[in-house]
Design an enzyme around this catalytic site. Structure first.
Site, short mmCIF file in Angstrom:
data_model
loop_
_atom_site.label_atom_id
_atom_site.label_comp_id
_atom_site.label_asym_id
_atom_site.label_seq_id
_atom_site.Cartn_x
_atom_site.Cartn_y
_atom_site.Cartn_z
N THR A 44 4.79 -10.61 20.24
CA THR A 44 5.83 -9.58 20.08
C THR A 44 6.50 -9.69 18.72
O THR A 44 6.55 -8.73 17.95
CB THR A 44 6.90 -9.74 21.19
OG1 THR A 44 6.24 -9.65 22.46
CG2 THR A 44 7.97 -8.69 21.10
N VAL A 45 7.01 -10.87 18.38
CA VAL A 45 7.79 -11.02 17.15
C VAL A 45 6.88 -11.07 15.92
O VAL A 45 7.15 -10.42 14.90
CB VAL A 45 8.69 -12.28 17.22
CG1 VAL A 45 9.57 -12.37 15.98
CG2 VAL A 45 9.56 -12.26 18.47
N VAL A 84 18.89 -16.67 17.66
CA VAL A 84 20.07 -16.33 18.46
C VAL A 84 20.38 -14.84 18.38
O VAL A 84 20.59 -14.30 17.29
CB VAL A 84 21.31 -17.14 18.00
CG1 VAL A 84 22.52 -16.80 18.86
CG2 VAL A 84 21.04 -18.63 18.05
N ILE A 124 20.98 -9.50 15.73
CA ILE A 124 22.38 -9.68 15.27
C ILE A 124 22.45 -10.87 14.30
O ILE A 124 22.04 -11.97 14.66
CB ILE A 124 23.32 -9.97 16.46
CG1 ILE A 124 23.24 -8.85 17.50
CG2 ILE A 124 24.75 -10.19 15.99
CD1 ILE A 124 24.10 -9.11 18.75
N GLY A 138 8.68 -6.63 26.14
CA GLY A 138 8.61 -7.72 25.15
C GLY A 138 9.91 -8.48 24.99
O GLY A 138 10.11 -9.17 24.00
N GLU A 142 10.98 -14.31 27.68
CA GLU A 142 10.26 -15.47 27.16
C GLU A 142 8.90 -15.56 27.84
O GLU A 142 8.68 -14.95 28.90
CB GLU A 142 11.07 -16.74 27.45
CG GLU A 142 12.39 -16.80 26.73
CD GLU A 142 12.23 -16.67 25.22
OE1 GLU A 142 11.59 -17.52 24.60
OE2 GLU A 142 12.74 -15.69 24.65
N LYS A 187 20.67 -20.86 22.96
CA LYS A 187 21.36 -20.12 21.89
C LYS A 187 22.81 -20.59 21.76
O LYS A 187 23.33 -20.74 20.65
CB LYS A 187 21.30 -18.62 22.20
CG LYS A 187 19.87 -18.08 22.15
CD LYS A 187 19.78 -16.71 22.78
CE LYS A 187 18.39 -16.13 22.68
NZ LYS A 187 18.21 -14.94 23.53
P1 NDP Z 1 4.60 -14.02 22.45
O1 NDP Z 1 4.20 -14.76 23.67
O2 NDP Z 1 4.57 -12.55 22.45
O3 NDP Z 1 3.72 -14.53 21.21
C1 NDP Z 1 3.38 -15.87 21.02
C2 NDP Z 1 2.29 -15.95 19.98
O4 NDP Z 1 1.97 -17.33 19.76
C3 NDP Z 1 0.98 -15.26 20.42
O5 NDP Z 1 0.43 -14.56 19.35
C4 NDP Z 1 0.06 -16.43 20.80
O6 NDP Z 1 -1.31 -16.20 20.56
C5 NDP Z 1 0.56 -17.48 19.85
N1 NDP Z 1 0.25 -18.82 20.31
C6 NDP Z 1 0.48 -19.35 21.52
N2 NDP Z 1 0.02 -20.62 21.56
C7 NDP Z 1 -0.51 -20.87 20.35
C8 NDP Z 1 -1.15 -21.98 19.78
N3 NDP Z 1 -1.35 -23.09 20.47
N4 NDP Z 1 -1.59 -21.87 18.50
C9 NDP Z 1 -1.42 -20.74 17.80
N5 NDP Z 1 -0.80 -19.64 18.29
C10 NDP Z 1 -0.35 -19.72 19.55
O7 NDP Z 1 6.05 -14.56 22.07
P2 NDP Z 1 7.21 -13.83 21.30
O8 NDP Z 1 6.68 -13.16 20.09
O9 NDP Z 1 8.01 -13.04 22.27
O10 NDP Z 1 8.14 -15.07 20.90
C11 NDP Z 1 7.83 -15.91 19.82
C12 NDP Z 1 9.03 -16.78 19.52
O11 NDP Z 1 10.13 -15.95 19.19
C13 NDP Z 1 9.51 -17.64 20.69
O12 NDP Z 1 10.03 -18.83 20.19
C14 NDP Z 1 10.63 -16.81 21.30
O13 NDP Z 1 11.57 -17.60 21.98
C15 NDP Z 1 11.23 -16.22 20.05
N6 NDP Z 1 11.99 -15.00 20.23
C16 NDP Z 1 11.46 -13.95 20.90
C17 NDP Z 1 12.14 -12.77 21.01
C18 NDP Z 1 11.60 -11.59 21.74
O14 NDP Z 1 12.35 -10.62 21.90
N7 NDP Z 1 10.37 -11.60 22.20
C19 NDP Z 1 13.47 -12.61 20.40
C20 NDP Z 1 13.95 -13.79 19.69
C21 NDP Z 1 13.21 -14.92 19.62
P3 NDP Z 1 -2.14 -15.05 21.32
O15 NDP Z 1 -1.51 -13.76 20.88
O16 NDP Z 1 -3.52 -15.20 20.80
O17 NDP Z 1 -1.99 -15.32 22.77
N1 HSE Z 2 14.01 -13.67 25.88
C1 HSE Z 2 15.07 -13.53 24.96
C2 HSE Z 2 16.08 -12.54 25.50
C3 HSE Z 2 14.54 -13.05 23.64
O1 HSE Z 2 15.78 -11.85 26.47
O2 HSE Z 2 17.19 -12.49 24.98
C4 HSE Z 2 15.56 -13.01 22.55
O3 HSE Z 2 15.92 -14.28 22.15
#
Ligand code: NDP
Ligand code: HSE
Length: 430
Positions: free
Chosen positions: A14-15, A134, A138, A189, A192, A207
């Site tokens: 997602t991110v 966090v 924001i 999306g 977590e 956070k």
């Molecule tokens: P996702 O689950 O959508 O994405 C995780 C990514 O990491 C995927 O591309 C996955 O690969 C990859 N991945 C997982 N394991 C491995 C590994 N062993 N080696 C390499 N790549 C790996 O997560 P998010 O994007 O939602 O979140 C990412 C981070 O951002 C987290 O720390 C989350 O807490 C934080 N975050 C998320 C927010 C949100 O709104 N989603 C907001 C703020 C923070 P593949 O795609 O191939 O499965």
């Molecule tokens: N899973 C978290 C939330 C993502 O819902 O706020 C943003 O940190």
């Protein structure tokens, strides 16, 4: 021509996906702001064959994210994998050890290992930035650390989890069930990888621990955060809250008090007229109270690809501009011990919902348990008549100490006429 800042992105979910789109869409303005182009040169994720709707042409794919962090042609590592241990941690440590700056959105990692990572960054002279960790889009970390650096902060409180806020506000607006709404937040999306982190309050606690460390110049102390989630909140509680003039929100609250810093995450009933009561859906809001600035509130989208990418990009821009600030606002050696105040000493008002047998004497037993702990009632609602069957009884109290409330609840829970564990929601006046 100034050389580009070569960026490696580990994690394309997602991110990560949002970040790649942002860097491409705003390429020119970012280059102008940074004085040099920002160029993603390498990416890594788990499954190379996954359809992502992203144009990865021209980017090096590196199977092992740790190798991306060690790559000599990467000037800045962005960690967007997630998790407090394992690959995410190794990626960040590998980059910092060799003096390469790191941007991460990983609150779990920083809440558990923040001071150690900040020390590694300090020793290597590399930046460690986690604005996106966090409250999504924001800019609360920069606000607290830089914008409010002139203040002594008394309190930082807010809605810190977009998934929970989305669930609670959708349940209230539509009357839909918890599980159904959680699935929707996951599809959008917001959640977590393990949504238990969201609904059990752990993500908000990660956070809050980061905000408290920055606001009060302390070591991060995640273990000291009192954490409760929203699984037990029912449509009945949401309806009673409405009737009593409240809304239910999952809040994170850190306060400087006599004897230390209190840190708590739990569902709260807040007055329906309070500004936070109207922060709905995926929006987060954080209120900060400083001695000179007074009260200040920031509100915006707390989760999702675009808002989070916005925060990650802000950190990348700082690094490209060579702006350096200690990750927690002070050199690690200057961070004070956490000094946490226990939850038992919390003082506040409470909402109790009991499911009791409809028969004479039940309320007298409940009232006696409260009286014996010096707990004074503010209001009581008992409606309907169903002799011998379970009926809800709702009570609200005047200010009382948590330890006394827990003793009273233990006694009420033991009453043979009390058919379910009492539901307790703290009332916050804000
Ligand atoms: P996702 O689950 O959508 O994405 C995780 C990514 O990491 C995927 O591309 C996955 O690969 C990859 N991945 C997982 N394991 C491995 C590994 N062993 N080696 C390499 N790549 C790996 O997560 P998010 O994007 O939602 O979140 C990412 C981070 O951002 C987290 O720390 C989350 O807490 C934080 N975050 C998320 C927010 C949100 O709104 N989603 C907001 C703020 C923070 P593949 O795609 O191939 O499965
Ligand atoms: N899973 C978290 C939330 C993502 O819902 O706020 C943003 O940190």
């Amino acid at each position: 021509v100034t050389s580009p800042l070569r960026i490696g992105v580990a994690g394309l979910g997602t991110v990560g996906g949002g970040l790649l789109r942002l860097l491409r869409q705003n390429e020119e303005s970012l280059a102008a702001r940074c004085g040099r182009p920002l160029q993603v040169v390498a990416v890594s994720a788990r499954d190379r064959s996954k359809a992502r709707g992203l144009d990865l042409s021209g980017l090096r794919w590196i199977d092992d994210a740790r190798a991306l962090a060690a790559d000599p042609e990467v000037d800045l590592v962005v960690e967007l994998i997630g998790g407090s241990e394992g690959v995410a941690r190794e990626v960040v440590e590998t980059a910092l050890r060799r003096g390469v700056p790191v941007v991460t959105a990983n609150k779990a990692l920083v809440a558990h290992h923040g001071p150690a990572l900040a020390r590694m960054a300090e020793e290597a002279g590399a930046a460690l930035a986690f604005e996106a960790a966090v409250a999504g889009g924001i800019p609360i970390i920069k606000t607290l650390r830089e914008g409010l650096a002139g203040n002594s902060v008394k309190r930082v409180a807010g809605i810190l989890n977009g998934t929970c806020n989305y669930i609670l506000s959708t349940m209230r607006q539509t009357g839909r069930e918890f599980a159904d709404v959680l699935g929707e937040a996951q599809r959008l999306g917001y959640a977590e990888a393990d949504p238990a982190f969201d609904v059990d309050g752990v993500d908000a606690a990660h956070k809050l621990a980061l905000l408290a460390a920055i606001a009060f110049g302390r070591q991060v102390d995640f273990a000291a955060v009192h954490v409760e989630g929203i699984r037990a909140i029912s449509a009945t509680d949401i309806a009673y809250a409405e009737e009593l003039g409240y809304r239910i929100k999952l809040l994170g609250i850190a306060e400087r008090q006599e004897g230390g810093i209190s840190q708590r995450v739990h569902p709260c009933m807040i007055p329906a007229a309070a500004p936070l009561a109207h922060v709905d859906g995926v929006f987060n809001a954080v209120e900060v109270e400083g001695d000179f600035v007074g009260r200040l509130t920031l509100e915006g989208r707390g989760a999702g690809a675009e808002p989070t990418a916005s925060a990650v990009a802000a950190d990348i821009v700082d690094i490209a501009r060579d702006l350096r600030v200690p990750p927690f606002g002070l050199p690690v050696a200057g961070l004070a011990p956490a000094a946490t105040r226990p939850m038992d000493s919390h003082v506040g008002c409470y909402y109790l919902r009991l499911m009791v047998v409809d028969r004479p004497g039940v309320i007298a037993d409940v009232a006696a348990a409260l009286r014996d702990q010096d707990i004074s009632l503010e209001a009581m609602i008992q409606r309907g008549r169903d002799p011998g069957e379970a009926v809800p009884v709702v009570l609200t109290t005047h200010e009382t100490r948590e330890a006394q409330m827990r003793r009273a609840l233990a006694r009420i829970g033991e009453l043979e006429s009390c058919l379910e564990p009492p539901q307790v929601i703290r009332i916050e006046t804000l």
